[in-house]
Design an enzyme around this catalytic site. Structure first.
Site, PDB file in Angstrom:
ATOM      1  N   ASP A  27       0.605  -1.639   0.012  1.00 42.54           N
ATOM      2  CA  ASP A  27       0.280  -0.110   0.094  1.00 42.54           C
ATOM      3  C   ASP A  27       0.600   1.227   0.209  1.00 42.54           C
ATOM      4  OD1 ASP A  27      -2.411   0.772   0.803  1.00 42.54           O
ATOM      5  OD2 ASP A  27      -2.046   1.817   1.933  1.00 42.54           O
ATOM      6  N   GLU A  42       1.786   0.375  -4.974  1.00 43.27           N
ATOM      7  CA  GLU A  42       1.130   1.728  -5.383  1.00 43.27           C
ATOM      8  C   GLU A  42       2.377   2.930  -5.782  1.00 43.27           C
ATOM      9  OE1 GLU A  42      -2.982   2.126  -3.760  1.00 43.27           O
ATOM     10  OE2 GLU A  42      -1.932   2.814  -2.512  1.00 43.27           O
TER      11      GLU A  42
END
Ligand code: CA
Length: 664
Positions: free
Chosen positions: A349, A378
């Site tokens: 993340d 990400e």
């Protein structure tokens, strides 16, 4: 002195104070980094006749181990003084069999005395308030030693399917018994009301290779001690990093249960030919000032400026991965999950908040466990961060990352329109000017002589192609919002075109679970038509409605057919930039909003033509002469030819794809 002058002087004084604080803080961090511990025995190491505890607490005056009978309540059994040991650590060895007891550290330092859960705890009690001393070998399900990862030759062979543990089983139509729990993911033989497979059987039928679990480590926001009323959270609020989430287990009060259950579903998925990825959130913690990290070593684990936590995560704090003991913690944690739980991949993340060195060290250490473990994240941050741009594990720096992939927001937004502008149309809606981005995505984000967009992937295995994930509107809802007047039939064509682009592109395809059933997240009472941020919304909004598989079976079959086709033809899964540049040739002279390519596979003696027509009208495309078998059209997709056409030219219907193979 006038008022302005006074303000200016005060401003300057404040600036000086902050500068001095920042300098002192950097010195503090530097000194702590120099006291790093490199051993492998942090945490509680269990042995039937003794347990050793080691914690890194270089600023502590003293540390004690509290031993408790249970994971909560007033049941302290014993308090043991720890001895100051090497490299800023404190150590205690306690004789006897401590299996099943709970523990915390009492840490005294100049800021005060705090009781903290060991960040290295491998088991915890209810709500993660105490660590537990666990005999890991006793948490292994039957046959665990024989559990093997399903075969994966190349990262580009992966087809990732993102689920939230609860969503799979929380709708009655799943007919899964273990509602909202890990064990619900391992149930087989379950069907919807009409007899179509749900849950694990559905995933096998669809043909995915990797199940991506949204946060399933221990997170903070759900009270595990209560099952009524039903609570929902995505779980991006980490509490204990090396422990499964208690609310997904059948008994959150006994720390070993959730471990055994999580292992057992990984085993079941492996047996079903599916690898398992864990979504990990090392970029921030739910608490900051009073987090366990801070109670043990104040202000070390988080980035700070001007006496405040910086907020690159948009969640109030950000972990300082570049510091030696933070880096070690993250690397150790990933390796622990990979080894102990046989996990096959990790999704990071806000990976842009991690530094490149940390990510590459994870790759290096994970390779020693199994080099086929998939790493992706990400490639962006959630806000301003003091981490220098050049150090970030971001999309722009992907070439500096070693076999770590990033999400392609390029192809996502080109296909359906920007996620930040609900009404913006994308390629599948018929928007113009997106051909080059679509080609960029089809080429897996690598340099290609016919693509003009700046590339960022050094190989297609660095590019995660997707059009929907848990964040933002579902694909189906976004298609509607951007073209409210379009009929359901038309939107289904758009959805199928989007799926065909993702699943025939170079790179690694990623699907949000339920995309293949036209998943929708209806809005709540606040008047929104759809829910774009359902992280605390109800099961009614978030659950996968398995009865939609009956109604939209044609769409499901289309996804299934595309995945099967992808798996059958290696030329759709090229592994290097060079191969893509050599074997993928984009067709020229096509109409606006039509993109096509020829893929040549000399090894298989195969020529594949892929055509995507985003226009609202049919398009005639010139094809090389000869006969071609059609495998994908606007209606169907699969590994058997649908029909044969003569080359020269082919008509691609409005809002649809075609995939053809030349008959030699
Ligand atoms: Ca929890």
């Amino acid at each position: 002195m006038d008022k302005k002058d006074k303000q200016r002087k005060e401003g300057q004084a404040h600036k000086d104070k902050m500068r001095q604080w920042n300098e002192r803080y950097q010195t503090y961090i530097k000194e702590l980094d120099q006291e790093s511990y490199s051993g492998k025995d942090l945490g509680a190491i269990y042995h039937p006749s003794r347990t050793s505890f080691r914690v890194w607490a270089p600023t502590a005056v003293y540390v004690k181990v509290n031993l408790y009978k249970e994971g909560q309540g007033d049941c302290l059994i014993h308090q043991i003084d720890m001895k100051k040991d090497e490299s800023g650590t404190f150590l205690a060895r306690v004789e006897g069999d401590l299996k099943g007891l709970y523990y915390t550290y009492l840490v005294a330092k100049k800021e005060g005395i705090d009781e903290a859960v060991d960040p290295y705890a491998k088991a915890v009690g209810v709500n993660g308030e105490r660590g537990m001393i666990v005999d890991l070998s006793s948490t292994n399900p039957k046959g665990w030693a024989e559990d093997v990862r399903p075969k994966l030759s190349h990262f580009t062979d992966a087809v990732i399917y993102e689920v939230h543990v609860r969503d799979v089983s929380s709708d009655p139509s799943s007919h899964i018994v273990n509602t909202g729990r890990f064990l619900g993911l391992a149930e087989t033989g379950t069907t919807n009301d009409a007899g179509f497979a749900t849950g694990l059987d559905h995933m096998k039928e669809l043909g995915i290779t990797h199940l991506h679990l949204m946060p399933a480590f221990d997170f903070a926001t759900i009270d595990e001690s209560k099952t009524v009323p039903v609570q929902y959270n995505w779980g991006y609020d980490p509490k204990n990093y090396n422990v499964p989430e208690g609310s997904y287990s059948s008994d959150p009060f006994h720390g070993e249960v959730r471990i055994r259950e999580m292992k057992s579903i990984i085993q079941a998925l492996h047996a079903g030919g599916i690898r398992v990825v864990l979504d990990v959130v090392y970029n921030h913690t739910e608490r900051a000032k009073d987090s366990n990290f801070n109670k043990i070593v104040p202000d070390y684990y988080y980035r700070m400026e001007d006496m405040k936590y910086t907020n690159g995560s948009a969640c109030g704090n950000e972990m300082a991965s570049e510091r030696s003991m933070v880096r070690k913690f993250i690397v150790d944690s990933v390796c622990y999950w990979a080894k102990e739980y046989h996990l096959d991949g990790f999704r990071f993340d806000l990976m842009g908040l991690h530094d490149i060195t940390t990510m590459n060290e994870i790759r290096e250490k994970v390779n020693a466990i199994d080099p086929t473990i998939l790493l992706y994240g990400e490639g962006w941050c959630g806000g301003e961060s003091p981490l220098p741009l050049k150090d970030r594990a971001s999309k722009a720096n992907a070439p500096l990352l070693d076999a770590i992939a990033v999400f392609s927001d390029d192809i996502r937004d080109a296909i359906k329109g920007s996620v930040f502008v609900p009404e913006e149309k994308g390629f599948v809606h018929g928007a113009y000017g997106l051909e080059d981005v679509i080609r960029f995505g089809m080429a897996g984000g690598v340099r290609h002589p016919q693509v003009h967009r700046e590339f960022w992937a050094s190989s297609p295995s660095q590019c995660i192609n997707y059009v929907s994930a848990h964040d933002d509107y579902t694909l189906w809802d976004k298609l509607t919002l951007a073209d409210p007047g379009a009929s359901e039939k038309k939107r289904i064509r758009m959805n199928k075109l989007a799926a065909a682009i993702i699943l025939t592109s170079q790179g690694i395809p990623f699907l949000m679970a339920g995309e293949e059933l036209l998943r929708t997240k209806p809005g709540d009472e606040c008047g929104e038509r759809f829910d774009s941020n359902s992280y605390i919304s109800s099961d009614a909004i978030n659950s996968i409605k398995w009865n939609d598989k009956t109604r939209h079976h044609e769409v499901f079959s289309y996804y299934q057919g595309l995945i099967a086709f992808r798996k059958k033809h290696p030329v759709l899964r090229l592994t290097t930039q060079k191969a893509v540049a050599n074997q993928m040739h984009f067709l020229k002279g096509l109409e606006r909003n039509v993109v096509g390519c020829i893929l040549t596979d000399w090894d298989q003696n195969e020529t594949i033509c892929i055509l995507h027509n985003g226009r609202k009208l049919r398009s005639d495309v010139a094809l090389p002469a000869g006969k071609w078998n059609v495998y994908v059209d606007d209606e169907k997709a699969g590994v058997s030819p649908l029909y044969t056409i003569e080359g020269g030219h082919v008509t691609v219907k409005a809002t649809s794809s075609m995939v053809l193979i030349k008959i030699q």
